[in-house]
Design a protein around this motif. Structure first.
Motif, PDB file in Angstrom:
ATOM      1  N   ARG A  44       0.830  -1.211   0.000  1.00 39.55           N
ATOM      2  CA  ARG A  44       0.000   0.000   0.000  1.00 39.55           C
ATOM      3  C   ARG A  44       0.860   1.255   0.000  1.00 39.55           C
ATOM      4  NH1 ARG A  44      -3.061  -3.124   3.758  1.00 39.55           N
ATOM      5  NH2 ARG A  44      -5.060  -3.772   2.835  1.00 39.55           N
ATOM      6  N   GLN A  45       1.917   1.251   0.828  1.00 44.57           N
ATOM      7  CA  GLN A  45       2.793   2.419   0.885  1.00 44.57           C
ATOM      8  C   GLN A  45       3.513   2.622  -0.445  1.00 44.57           C
ATOM      9  OE1 GLN A  45       4.936   3.184   4.537  1.00 44.57           O
ATOM     10  NE2 GLN A  45       6.781   3.762   3.408  1.00 44.57           N
ATOM     11  N   THR A  46       3.921   1.518  -1.074  1.00 48.72           N
ATOM     12  CA  THR A  46       4.572   1.603  -2.386  1.00 48.72           C
ATOM     13  C   THR A  46       3.658   2.258  -3.405  1.00 48.72           C
ATOM     14  OG1 THR A  46       5.972  -0.337  -1.992  1.00 48.72           O
ATOM     15  CG2 THR A  46       5.521   0.234  -4.284  1.00 48.72           C
ATOM     16  N   LEU A  47       2.430   1.797  -3.481  1.00 51.74           N
ATOM     17  CA  LEU A  47       1.480   2.326  -4.462  1.00 51.74           C
ATOM     18  C   LEU A  47       1.082   3.761  -4.142  1.00 51.74           C
ATOM     19  CD1 LEU A  47      -0.761  -0.857  -4.784  1.00 51.74           C
ATOM     20  CD2 LEU A  47       0.761   0.059  -6.548  1.00 51.74           C
ATOM     21  N   ALA A  48       0.986   4.095  -2.862  1.00 53.29           N
ATOM     22  CA  ALA A  48       0.544   5.429  -2.477  1.00 53.29           C
ATOM     23  C   ALA A  48       1.651   6.472  -2.620  1.00 53.29           C
ATOM     24  CB  ALA A  48       0.037   5.415  -1.034  1.00 53.29           C
ATOM     25  N   SER A  49       2.892   6.076  -2.305  1.00 56.93           N
ATOM     26  CA  SER A  49       3.996   7.034  -2.293  1.00 56.93           C
ATOM     27  C   SER A  49       4.745   7.117  -3.615  1.00 56.93           C
ATOM     28  CB  SER A  49       4.993   6.676  -1.185  1.00 56.93           C
ATOM     29  OG  SER A  49       5.687   5.470  -1.505  1.00 56.93           O
ATOM     30  N   GLY A  50       4.693   6.045  -4.422  1.00 56.85           N
ATOM     31  CA  GLY A  50       5.467   6.006  -5.655  1.00 56.85           C
ATOM     32  C   GLY A  50       6.909   5.619  -5.451  1.00 56.85           C
ATOM     33  N   ARG A  51       7.288   5.259  -4.219  1.00 54.78           N
ATOM     34  CA  ARG A  51       8.619   4.757  -3.913  1.00 54.78           C
ATOM     35  C   ARG A  51       8.500   3.335  -3.368  1.00 54.78           C
ATOM     36  NH1 ARG A  51      11.583   9.977  -0.984  1.00 54.78           N
ATOM     37  NH2 ARG A  51      12.099  11.088  -2.934  1.00 54.78           N
ATOM     38  N   VAL A  52       9.320   2.434  -3.921  1.00 52.82           N
ATOM     39  CA  VAL A  52       9.192   1.025  -3.580  1.00 52.82           C
ATOM     40  C   VAL A  52       9.572   0.813  -2.115  1.00 52.82           C
ATOM     41  CG1 VAL A  52       9.985  -1.310  -4.077  1.00 52.82           C
ATOM     42  CG2 VAL A  52       9.660   0.333  -5.949  1.00 52.82           C
ATOM     43  N   THR A  53       8.665   0.185  -1.397  1.00 55.89           N
ATOM     44  CA  THR A  53       8.830  -0.077   0.029  1.00 55.89           C
ATOM     45  C   THR A  53       8.638  -1.561   0.286  1.00 55.89           C
ATOM     46  OG1 THR A  53       8.033   2.129   0.618  1.00 55.89           O
ATOM     47  CG2 THR A  53       7.965   0.459   2.339  1.00 55.89           C
ATOM     48  N   PHE A  54       9.523  -2.142   1.070  1.00 57.72           N
ATOM     49  CA  PHE A  54       9.466  -3.554   1.404  1.00 57.72           C
ATOM     50  C   PHE A  54       9.171  -3.731   2.888  1.00 57.72           C
ATOM     51  CE2 PHE A  54      12.529  -3.139  -2.105  1.00 57.72           C
ATOM     52  CZ  PHE A  54      11.992  -4.017  -3.028  1.00 57.72           C
ATOM     53  N   TYR A  55       8.891  -4.990   3.251  1.00 58.69           N
ATOM     54  CA  TYR A  55       8.902  -5.344   4.663  1.00 58.69           C
ATOM     55  C   TYR A  55      10.234  -6.020   4.941  1.00 58.69           C
ATOM     56  CZ  TYR A  55       7.912  -7.285   9.205  1.00 58.69           C
ATOM     57  OH  TYR A  55       7.985  -7.590  10.538  1.00 58.69           O
ATOM     58  N   SER A  56      11.038  -5.408   5.811  1.00 62.12           N
ATOM     59  CA  SER A  56      12.352  -5.953   6.144  1.00 62.12           C
ATOM     60  C   SER A  56      12.204  -7.015   7.221  1.00 62.12           C
ATOM     61  CB  SER A  56      13.278  -4.837   6.635  1.00 62.12           C
ATOM     62  OG  SER A  56      14.479  -5.380   7.152  1.00 62.12           O
ATOM     63  N   ARG A  57      12.581  -8.239   6.882  1.00 60.35           N
ATOM     64  CA  ARG A  57      12.493  -9.330   7.859  1.00 60.35           C
ATOM     65  C   ARG A  57      13.542  -9.188   8.941  1.00 60.35           C
ATOM     66  NH1 ARG A  57      13.043 -14.238   3.892  1.00 60.35           N
ATOM     67  NH2 ARG A  57      14.592 -12.747   3.075  1.00 60.35           N
ATOM     68  N   SER A  58      14.666  -8.576   8.633  1.00 61.41           N
ATOM     69  CA  SER A  58      15.700  -8.388   9.652  1.00 61.41           C
ATOM     70  C   SER A  58      15.371  -7.229  10.590  1.00 61.41           C
ATOM     71  CB  SER A  58      17.060  -8.144   8.990  1.00 61.41           C
ATOM     72  OG  SER A  58      17.014  -7.001   8.139  1.00 61.41           O
ATOM     73  N   LYS A  59      14.829  -6.136  10.019  1.00 62.18           N
ATOM     74  CA  LYS A  59      14.477  -4.972  10.835  1.00 62.18           C
ATOM     75  C   LYS A  59      13.092  -5.117  11.468  1.00 62.18           C
ATOM     76  CE  LYS A  59      17.145  -1.619   8.075  1.00 62.18           C
ATOM     77  NZ  LYS A  59      17.684  -2.535   7.036  1.00 62.18           N
ATOM     78  N   GLN A  60      12.295  -6.043  10.929  1.00 62.24           N
ATOM     79  CA  GLN A  60      10.927  -6.258  11.412  1.00 62.24           C
ATOM     80  C   GLN A  60      10.085  -4.985  11.311  1.00 62.24           C
ATOM     81  OE1 GLN A  60       9.475  -9.452  12.992  1.00 62.24           O
ATOM     82  NE2 GLN A  60      11.044  -9.931  11.459  1.00 62.24           N
ATOM     83  N   ARG A  61      10.227  -4.318  10.164  1.00 61.51           N
ATOM     84  CA  ARG A  61       9.454  -3.090   9.929  1.00 61.51           C
ATOM     85  C   ARG A  61       9.419  -2.793   8.436  1.00 61.51           C
ATOM     86  NH1 ARG A  61      12.654   1.131   8.394  1.00 61.51           N
ATOM     87  NH2 ARG A  61      14.852   1.151   9.033  1.00 61.51           N
ATOM     88  N   LEU A  62       8.593  -1.806   8.052  1.00 61.58           N
ATOM     89  CA  LEU A  62       8.587  -1.357   6.677  1.00 61.58           C
ATOM     90  C   LEU A  62       9.911  -0.661   6.377  1.00 61.58           C
ATOM     91  CD1 LEU A  62       4.993   0.104   6.136  1.00 61.58           C
ATOM     92  CD2 LEU A  62       5.814  -2.232   5.822  1.00 61.58           C
ATOM     93  N   TRP A  63      10.404  -0.894   5.162  1.00 58.26           N
ATOM     94  CA  TRP A  63      11.691  -0.332   4.757  1.00 58.26           C
ATOM     95  C   TRP A  63      11.567   0.219   3.347  1.00 58.26           C
ATOM     96  CZ3 TRP A  63      15.188  -3.178   1.229  1.00 58.26           C
ATOM     97  CH2 TRP A  63      16.360  -2.456   0.972  1.00 58.26           C
ATOM     98  N   CYS A  64      11.671   1.548   3.221  1.00 51.99           N
ATOM     99  CA  CYS A  64      11.639   2.192   1.905  1.00 51.99           C
ATOM    100  C   CYS A  64      13.037   2.106   1.314  1.00 51.99           C
ATOM    101  CB  CYS A  64      11.197   3.645   2.035  1.00 51.99           C
ATOM    102  SG  CYS A  64      11.155   4.531   0.454  1.00 51.99           S
TER     103      CYS A  64
END
Length: 213
Positions: free
Chosen positions: A44-64
């Motif tokens: 959702r954040q990727t589509l809304a912001s236009g910048r690719v955002t992942f879920y970081s399994r190591s950081k346990q959070r969203l990662w742009c």
């Protein structure tokens, strides 16, 4: 299927613990840049912001991607496969994608320095452009490309004109083998000219992309 904010709920996040693999591909060269994972919030954040955002399994959070380096991935489109359980993210990199400083994370290069091995998975013309970019006009190694670059853009442009004439003559005389050979020479010299003018092959592909619309 192209994924939008309205169609996220059609994706099969439940199959893989709310994470879908996301392959990032360059929109012009077709180069596979990297792979990450997205949960619904990251998508959702990727589509809304236009910048690719992942879920970081190591950081346990969203990662742009690029949040620290500034090397963002500018979103062009997101597609899903036939099973709706993986994503193809088409994005334009704003700088190196890999933390090692290379265009793609799928490079064989582990040091961050350019070398021929890193081009193995790139499209051929993209590979050739990178090889040309490695040639320095003052290297004195005897390379034809180096000598050509040392003579300057006007000489390179002249070679492009000569090769263009050779292509036309081969076609006019029906010499198919010569047409192929001269066409290869023309493409090579055109790439050298682009490099001498500090332009990229992807700049040309971007123009073609715009014309397609």
């Amino acid at each position: 299927m192209q994924v939008t904010l309205e169609t996220i709920n059609q994706l099969d996040f439940a199959k893989q613990q709310q994470l879908l693999p996301a392959i990032v591909q360059h929109p012009y060269s077709g180069t596979v840049l990297m792979q990450g994972y997205m949960n619904p919030e990251a998508l959702r954040q990727t589509l809304a912001s236009g910048r690719v955002t992942f879920y970081s399994r190591s950081k346990q959070r969203l990662w742009c991607k690029g949040e620290q380096s500034g090397h963002y991935l500018a979103l062009q489109a997101v597609h899903t496969d036939c099973d709706a359980d993986s994503l193809l993210v088409v994005a334009l990199p704003q700088g190196p994608t890999c933390h090692l400083g290379t265009e793609s994370c799928f490079s064989d290069n582990q040091s961050g320095n350019q070398n021929d091995n890193q081009f193995a998975e790139q499209p051929l013309l993209q590979h050739l452009m990178r090889v040309i970019q490695q040639r320095q006009p003052d290297a004195q190694s005897g390379s034809y490309t180096e000598r050509l670059l040392a003579e300057g853009s006007k000489r390179v442009a002249q070679k492009v004109g000569e090769e263009g004439v050779e292509v036309a003559l081969a076609a006019a005389t029906g010499d198919r083998e010569e047409l192929l050979n001269e066409s290869a020479d023309l493409l090579y010299h055109l790439l050298v000219l682009l490099h001498s003018e500090q332009l990229e092959l992807t700049d040309v592909l971007a123009v073609l992309h715009q014309r397609r619309r």
